[in-house]
Every structure is written in structure tokens, then in C-alpha cells.
Enzyme design. Sequence first.
Site, PDB file in Angstrom:
ATOM      1  N   SER A  51       0.857  -1.181   0.000  1.00  0.00           N
ATOM      2  CA  SER A  51       0.000   0.000   0.000  1.00  0.00           C
ATOM      3  C   SER A  51       0.893   1.231   0.000  1.00  0.00           C
ATOM      4  O   SER A  51       2.085   1.153   0.285  1.00  0.00           O
ATOM      5  CB  SER A  51      -0.877   0.005   1.243  1.00  0.00           C
ATOM      6  OG  SER A  51      -0.050   0.213   2.377  1.00  0.00           O
ATOM      7  N   LYS A  52       0.246   2.349  -0.291  1.00  0.00           N
ATOM      8  CA  LYS A  52       0.987   3.608  -0.298  1.00  0.00           C
ATOM      9  C   LYS A  52       1.628   3.823   1.079  1.00  0.00           C
ATOM     10  O   LYS A  52       2.783   4.211   1.181  1.00  0.00           O
ATOM     11  CB  LYS A  52      -0.024   4.713  -0.621  1.00  0.00           C
ATOM     12  CG  LYS A  52       0.606   6.026  -0.866  1.00  0.00           C
ATOM     13  CD  LYS A  52      -0.385   6.987  -1.491  1.00  0.00           C
ATOM     14  CE  LYS A  52       0.247   8.344  -1.478  1.00  0.00           C
ATOM     15  NZ  LYS A  52      -0.475   9.456  -1.076  1.00  0.00           N
ATOM     16  N   ARG A  53       0.834   3.525   2.108  1.00  0.00           N
ATOM     17  CA  ARG A  53       1.320   3.787   3.466  1.00  0.00           C
ATOM     18  C   ARG A  53       2.517   2.940   3.841  1.00  0.00           C
ATOM     19  O   ARG A  53       3.521   3.447   4.316  1.00  0.00           O
ATOM     20  CB  ARG A  53       0.197   3.620   4.483  1.00  0.00           C
ATOM     21  CG  ARG A  53      -0.356   4.961   4.828  1.00  0.00           C
ATOM     22  CD  ARG A  53      -1.210   5.069   6.063  1.00  0.00           C
ATOM     23  NE  ARG A  53      -0.736   4.479   7.289  1.00  0.00           N
ATOM     24  CZ  ARG A  53      -1.538   3.803   8.098  1.00  0.00           C
ATOM     25  NH1 ARG A  53      -2.781   3.592   7.768  1.00  0.00           N
ATOM     26  NH2 ARG A  53      -1.082   3.334   9.234  1.00  0.00           N
ATOM     27  N   GLU A  71       5.649   3.921   1.912  1.00  0.00           N
ATOM     28  CA  GLU A  71       6.295   5.125   2.446  1.00  0.00           C
ATOM     29  C   GLU A  71       7.071   4.802   3.712  1.00  0.00           C
ATOM     30  O   GLU A  71       8.178   5.290   3.912  1.00  0.00           O
ATOM     31  CB  GLU A  71       5.256   6.222   2.698  1.00  0.00           C
ATOM     32  CG  GLU A  71       5.057   7.071   1.451  1.00  0.00           C
ATOM     33  CD  GLU A  71       3.764   7.874   1.440  1.00  0.00           C
ATOM     34  OE1 GLU A  71       3.012   7.820   2.442  1.00  0.00           O
ATOM     35  OE2 GLU A  71       3.518   8.553   0.424  1.00  0.00           O
TER      36      GLU A  71
END
Length: 497
Positions: free
Chosen positions: A266-268, A271
Amino acid sequence: MTQSSQSSVRVRFAPSPTGYLHIGGLRTALYCYLFARKHGGQFLLRIEDTDRERYVEDAEQDIIEAMRWAGLSYDEGPGLGGSHAPYYQSQRGALYRQYAQQLLDDGHAYYAFDTPDELQAMRDRAQQEGNDAAKYDAVTRMQMKNALTLSEDEVQSLLDAGAPHVVRLKVPRSEMVRFEDLIKNEVTIASSRIDDQVLLKSDSMPTYHLANVVDDHLMEITHVIRGEEWLPSTPKHILLYQYLGWTPPKMAHLPLIMSPTGGKLSKRNAEKMGIPVSVHQYRDAGYEPEAVINFLAFLGWNPGTEQEVFSLDGLVDAFSIDRVGTSGVQFNLDKLRWFNEQHLRQLPLDDLLRRITSPLQAHGYDPDEAYLRRVVGLLHDRMKLAEDLATLYPYFFEDPTTYDEKAVKKRWKDDSSVLLTAYADRLEQAESFTEETTEAVLRALAEEHEAGAGRIIHPTRLAVSGTNVGPSLFGMLGVLGRETCVRRLRRAVEVLG
Ligand code: GLU
């Protein structure tokens, strides 16, 4: 082999401009591109911009730029036009309304007037009865406010009064929806698991599902290639094709991209792990487009041979949808770095110079070209990223301001000051200053002091670069030049004593 004559294959990449193009989106675009080119077909870009709430102003520009950077040229789409224009869904509203009307007329869709509160009340009721996943479907629709429960007159007067309403797909209660996926093989799902999807929203804009099906049909798309996250939507699309009397395109759902620690990337969590998300972040981090493309090609596909390094054209030749895997593929940044190194090494010097200039400038370095050529000549084989020059080898562009502590401990000895001072003196006087002469002078000096050459080599590297790793010492001295080397040697003696 790429077919030279144009085939009927038509593939589209259909991003929504709700954010910058992310790396998974670029993978989808790449597979679409490879498939289209491999089959001598057409590759289209269509902007699915019907969701005005999530619209991001500069996202479309970012998507187009990212595709250009990656070398994925399209044949029809924004900026180019084509025989199926417009390629923006926001400009095709009348078409979607026309087909929604057809579905209404044929009894495959119906008006629904429920307010958000009424929808919530339905879910709450179901929850009290122990059903957490209630949806608007063949079971619940009969308790709702729609054209199936109201009389024709009631419906008409609501419409005439401009009451907010949507158009919903009438999904059958129990039917098997089947389709053949080129990657997942046969997919079957019970229609009881599909909700009465909203097709037209209250602002009369279509939802993704209706617009996507209408456009894929009208644009004569033969193959839909997209991420696995769209697999659950496909049965709805299959029903729409059926109700509109159209043959669906062939479907191919690409395996999920997984996090290095498991689970979907996921993006989270990307990151959190320092994995760039947007394509432009890869560009800004100095990854070469050829490497990113090569890496993405292998994120779900392999050629079935040992070969790993491919150009984009090479990928077109080697690509086959049969070799796309079905299970999730793990994202591995180290592998991208490896590809980057391979592609950097293959770049001709002039190309390489062009690519390292902007990262250097971003770090405030603006060396002249002749000097830069010599630096790159020395470091080309050691580079993994174009920006390595600025981040790992700043000492080619400015004097070191600190000395690596561990290196000092290990390399700076009692006699280092004396030896480096003598070395600096000799270099100052040496007739010429080249890789060869700097080495000859050093070895002669070491012999005179009855010391191993390493006694001078190691502290010299430390003095000149601030670290104890780097390219060949004498090559480095030759590139840096006499004045710089002498200055740095004397300064280290001063600082380190
Ligand atoms: N607009 C969808 C997206 O943002 C397209 C999915 C599809 O290819 O059907 O990915």
C-alpha cells in the site's frame, strides 16, 4: 517477433486522475503497451475523470509526463486525438446517459431515490439481524425507495419534481457470472455476491463501471489488462456487456504487487519502508527510466530464460501474456538498484553526462564538462544511480568538510602527518601530475621512509575524500588535480594532527 502490419488488437491504459501516477499504475501501462506492441496493435490512453470529488488538478499532466519519461508512447489519447475521441470521460457524458437509458428501457437498470440516511438505516437493520455486509441487492432492494417498489406514477412525479436519484444495475438474485481471464483462467462468481451497482450518480455522472464498459466497447478495446484489484468489478462489467448486447473484451488481471514484508504494497507501508510511490519520485531519486521499466516488466512476468536485462524494444519482442504469473509478486528495491546499475553501465558516456547533470545541479554542483567527463570516466563502473556522483562522491566537487570517524581511527597513524606533509611537498614540485606520477612519487617516498605504501595511500585517501572507500586512489588524484590534492593533504594534517 513484432508484427509489422497493424492487427486489430487495441489495448487501453485508463488511469483516473485522482493522484500522481504510481509505480503500480506504470506497471499496468507497461504491460498494456508491451501487449499492444507485441501484437502490432494500438495502445490508447484514456483519462477516466468522472469522479470530480477526487479529481487532482495536475494529475493528468503527471501521468502523461511519467509515461513519456518511461518511453510508453500511445497511439490515441490526450494531445493526440484519434478516431475514437474524446479520450476524456468527462467529455463523454451524453454517451453514458444514452446507454443508461437503454438499460432502463430494457429493465436491466432502475431508478433509486434513497437518501444517504435511508441507505444507512438499511445497513443498520441488517446489522441488527446479524448481517454486517448487507448491500443494495436483490434481497434488500424491495425494502428500498426505487422504481421496483414505487408505482410508475410515483416514480414519474419524483423525477418531474427533480428528486435526487441514481440509476442502479439490476443484478439477478442467483445466477453464475463467468468469464475467462487470460491470466487467472476461468473466474466464476455468484451474482448474489454482487450489489446493484450505481451506474449513474445523482449528478448524472456515470460511475467507473458504466463509463468503463461503454468506452471499452465504443473504443473497440480487444484486451483489458489491469491490476488484480479490479477483478471484483469485472463480474459487474460482464453483466453490463451482456445487458447491452455486446461481446466483452478479453480480460487479463495482473498479479498484486506485494510489500517486501508481506501483504499488499500500500501507499502507506511503501512510504514507511522508504519505497517511492509515485513514478516521478523514482525519476527524482535518479533511477533511469530503462531500469524502472525493466524492473516493472519482471514484477509479474518473466521471459522463461536467464536473460534479465532488456531494453523496452527487447521486452516487446520477449513479452507474452502467458508468462504473466498469477500470484502476488514481491517488490524489491534492491533489485531495482541492480537493474539501474546494469542500465547505467550500458549508457554511452554522452547520455550518462546528460542524465547526471540535473542531480548534480540539485546538489548545488555545476562542474565544467571536461572535468565531469574525467570524473565519470573514473566512476562509471561504480555507479548504481545517476545521483551517486553527488551523494557518494561529493569530494569531486568540493573539499571534504569532515573526515569519517571510523576511517580516521583505522587509517590515521602517528606518522601520517609527517608522511602526508612530505607527499604534499613532493607533489607540489613534481614535474607533472598524473595517475602515474602521483603513484611513482608516493612509492619512492614510502621507500625512503622504509614504510609500506599503505602508510601513505590510506591517509591520503582519507585526506582527499574524507572517507576510506572510493575509486582507485591515483586515478582519483589525477582527476582532482594538483592544487586540490595538495590543499586537501595540508588541511588534513592541520585538522587531524
Ligand atoms: N480508472 C481505473 C483506474 O484508475 C481503470 C481500471 C481499468 O483499467 O479498468 O485504474
